[in-house]
Structures are given as structure tokens and as C-alpha cells.
Scaffold this motif. Sequence first.
Motif, PDB file in Angstrom:
ATOM      1  N   VAL A 127       0.883  -1.164   0.000  1.00 15.45           N
ATOM      2  CA  VAL A 127       0.000   0.000   0.000  1.00 15.45           C
ATOM      3  C   VAL A 127       0.920   1.213   0.000  1.00 15.45           C
ATOM      4  CG1 VAL A 127      -1.782   1.278   1.249  1.00 15.45           C
ATOM      5  CG2 VAL A 127      -1.812  -1.229   1.249  1.00 15.45           C
ATOM      6  N   ARG A 128       0.835   1.981  -1.057  1.00 12.83           N
ATOM      7  CA  ARG A 128       1.713   3.138  -1.224  1.00 12.83           C
ATOM      8  C   ARG A 128       0.927   4.414  -0.970  1.00 12.83           C
ATOM      9  NH1 ARG A 128       4.801   1.011  -6.694  1.00 12.83           N
ATOM     10  NH2 ARG A 128       5.720  -0.820  -5.704  1.00 12.83           N
ATOM     11  N   LEU A 129       1.327   5.118   0.086  1.00 12.60           N
ATOM     12  CA  LEU A 129       0.658   6.358   0.486  1.00 12.60           C
ATOM     13  C   LEU A 129       1.503   7.588   0.212  1.00 12.60           C
ATOM     14  CD1 LEU A 129      -0.746   5.255   3.961  1.00 12.60           C
ATOM     15  CD2 LEU A 129      -1.942   5.301   1.774  1.00 12.60           C
ATOM     16  N   ILE A 157      -2.014   7.501  -4.074  1.00 18.88           N
ATOM     17  CA  ILE A 157      -2.298   6.217  -3.441  1.00 18.88           C
ATOM     18  C   ILE A 157      -2.288   5.115  -4.500  1.00 18.88           C
ATOM     19  CG2 ILE A 157      -4.001   4.871  -2.165  1.00 18.88           C
ATOM     20  CD1 ILE A 157      -4.965   7.605  -1.021  1.00 18.88           C
ATOM     21  N   GLU A 158      -1.534   4.062  -4.217  1.00 18.47           N
ATOM     22  CA  GLU A 158      -1.449   2.909  -5.107  1.00 18.47           C
ATOM     23  C   GLU A 158      -1.413   1.641  -4.272  1.00 18.47           C
ATOM     24  OE1 GLU A 158       2.183   3.285  -7.325  1.00 18.47           O
ATOM     25  OE2 GLU A 158       1.436   4.967  -8.520  1.00 18.47           O
ATOM     26  N   ARG A 171     -10.390   5.239  -1.932  1.00 18.90           N
ATOM     27  CA  ARG A 171      -8.986   5.603  -1.728  1.00 18.90           C
ATOM     28  C   ARG A 171      -8.818   6.312  -0.382  1.00 18.90           C
ATOM     29  NH1 ARG A 171      -6.704   4.879  -6.575  1.00 18.90           N
ATOM     30  NH2 ARG A 171      -4.913   6.243  -6.550  1.00 18.90           N
ATOM     31  N   THR A 172      -9.789   7.151  -0.044  1.00 18.73           N
ATOM     32  CA  THR A 172      -9.759   7.852   1.238  1.00 18.73           C
ATOM     33  C   THR A 172      -9.857   6.859   2.388  1.00 18.73           C
ATOM     34  OG1 THR A 172     -10.740   9.827   0.249  1.00 18.73           O
ATOM     35  CG2 THR A 172     -10.895   9.621   2.648  1.00 18.73           C
ATOM     36  N   ALA A 220      -6.541   5.026   2.661  1.00 18.32           N
ATOM     37  CA  ALA A 220      -5.505   5.899   3.231  1.00 18.32           C
ATOM     38  C   ALA A 220      -5.677   6.038   4.739  1.00 18.32           C
ATOM     39  CB  ALA A 220      -5.534   7.272   2.562  1.00 18.32           C
ATOM     40  N   ALA A 275      -0.703  10.806   0.347  1.00 20.82           N
ATOM     41  CA  ALA A 275      -1.991  10.758  -0.365  1.00 20.82           C
ATOM     42  C   ALA A 275      -2.135  11.970  -1.293  1.00 20.82           C
ATOM     43  CB  ALA A 275      -3.145  10.658   0.618  1.00 20.82           C
TER      44      ALA A 275
END
Length: 191
Positions: free
Chosen positions: A8-10, A14-15, A31-32, A35, A143
Amino acid sequence: MSTFRTQVRLLGPIEVHAATGPVAIGGRHPRTVLAMLAAAGGDTVSVDRLADAVWAADAVRRSRTTLQVHVSNLRKALASTRGRDVIVDAGDGYRLDTSAVSIDATEFTSQLQAAASTAASGDLQSAKAALDAALALWRGAFAADLDEVGQVVDDGGGAGFGAGVGHGDAVDECRGRLVLVGVDGEQAAVG
């Protein structure tokens, strides 16, 4: 043989990445939610806190059922990468099973702490390696594709997790303050 953990890339947009590649997680609302859960680092985030992050002041659109749909869709997307739920019901909220995912922001913080402690102990090569590892994770502000999420997390949504500004300051501080002695004995500023 190590097991790949879904990433999880923040830091930056976001990815989510699985062993098979990028995972589609949907639009702004899911996405929110992701995150907020990832920023909490495995701690429970209440439904009210998630709803505040998703809908902010738009109380008319707030709905527990709609939030549950977003969580359900995220569960499906993330379960396809792990074969199990990584979003767990927890009382009146949800939490991310951090044993099933790797969160870049958590790793970034860990690497910065390792750089500081190894530099303080005099192991400057290890400090530089840890700093390089942290900076390699940096893709931009927390984010970055969801401006309002960083503010919600800064206001207490992410259990002890310093979002956007905090991480940016950490990168700048490391680049500006950490002077390492290179292998050849010359001093070089990290940056």
C-alpha cells in the motif's frame, strides 16, 4: 523464499501493488478509506472518523451503508491479492491487517529512525543506506491525489502517523542535516 506482501503506497498518489502488478482500488472515496486505514497502522478507525474523511462537511451524503459498500469493494480488491480479508471489522470501525500488507509510509518512518540511530552510534555507512532506502520510497506528499486526507490524518486520524507535511519535513531535515563520511573518508551531504 520470502512471501510477497501487498504494498500500500501512500507517499505520493495512493497505489496498491500485488505480486501480479497494480490493483485497482476505485475512486476518491475508497482511496480515502484505504488511506485512513493504512495511516492508522493497524489501529481501529471508527466509522464516524472514516465518514468524516470521506464526506467531510457534506452530511447529507454521509451514510453508514455507503461506507460499508466502499469497505466491501476494497476488501474484494485486496482479497484478490492475498486470498483473505485484509480489512477487519473492529467494534464500531475497521482496521487494516498490517501483517498482510506493507505500507510505504510506515517503512519510510522506520528507515528514517534507523538512519538517525545508526548515525548516532557512528555507523555512518548503515545510516546512509537506511536514508537511501527511505528516500527511495518517497514519491511525494502523503496521499497526494487526495488533498483533504492529509489534513484529516494530521488532525488525529492516523494513530501517531505524521502525514504529508511531517514526512516532507523529515526528508528535508535528513537531506539538510545528515552529513555522512563516505567510504573514501570525504564528507558528502546527503541529497
